[in-house]
Design an enzyme around this catalytic site. Structure first.
Site, PDB file in Angstrom:
ATOM      1  N   ASP A  57      45.069  42.801  96.722  1.00  0.00           N
ATOM      2  CA  ASP A  57      43.993  42.275  97.562  1.00  0.00           C
ATOM      3  C   ASP A  57      42.654  42.871  97.129  1.00  0.00           C
ATOM      4  OD1 ASP A  57      42.835  40.931  99.941  1.00  0.00           O
ATOM      5  OD2 ASP A  57      42.690  42.971 100.725  1.00  0.00           O
ATOM      6  N   GLU A 128      49.143  38.405  95.855  1.00  0.00           N
ATOM      7  CA  GLU A 128      48.394  39.663  95.815  1.00  0.00           C
ATOM      8  C   GLU A 128      49.232  40.765  95.169  1.00  0.00           C
ATOM      9  OE1 GLU A 128      45.589  39.022  99.783  1.00  0.00           O
ATOM     10  OE2 GLU A 128      47.513  40.077  99.975  1.00  0.00           O
TER      11      GLU A 128
END
Length: 156
Positions: A57, A128
């Site tokens: 992320d 992610e």
């Protein structure tokens, strides 16, 4: 055939889809393993994707901001708006769907039965984790290159 069979073939398929070959394939394996799966199969607790998803992320955010600035955007508000438009759960999930990521993830039995990847943020988190694994394996530039190949950011 269970999800553990053909593991090497699955890893290679993911590498081909993202255009990156891992020097440390265990990072890719970890990025594709859900916490529920590790708990059910007795894998060591560090073998699931959660930490990689958190890292990924952050890497995605840095890569996107870097690309936006490289395009000539220098206003803080404009950078933030562009980042918010590029990096969101729907967009990351769509990219994960485009590369067929769900078919390579090692899901827990309940997750598989419920097909958790079909709703919510789950598949975005898997992407992610994948980007986090690329970052740990090769650094920022390979992670950004994967994001370029996936179409999240433009070529510099």
């Amino acid at each position: 055939m269970n999800q553990w069979e053909n593991s090497n073939r699955n890893l290679r398929a993911v590498e081909e889809r993202i255009g990156y070959t891992f020097r440390n394939p265990s990072l890719l394996e970890r990025a594709l393993t859900r916490l529920a799966c590790t708990l059910e199969t007795g894998l060591p607790p560090e073998m699931h994707m959660d930490a990689l998803a958190t890292l990924g992320d952050a890497v995605i955010n840095v890569a996107v901001v870097e690309a936006v600035v490289a395009e000539g955007v220098h206003d803080k508000g404009a950078i933030t708006n562009r980042k918010m438009n590029l990096v969101n759960m729907s967009r990351l999930r769509a990219l994960a769907e485009e590369i067929g990521l769900a078919e390579h993830v090692r899901w827990g039995k309940g997750e598989a039965a419920q097909r958790v990847w079909t709703s919510g943020r789950v598949l975005a988190e898997c992407l992610e984790a994948l980007i986090g694994a690329v970052y740990l394996d090769g650094g920022m530039e390979p992670a950004a290159e994967v994001l370029r190949r996936l179409g999240l950011i433009k070529r510099a």
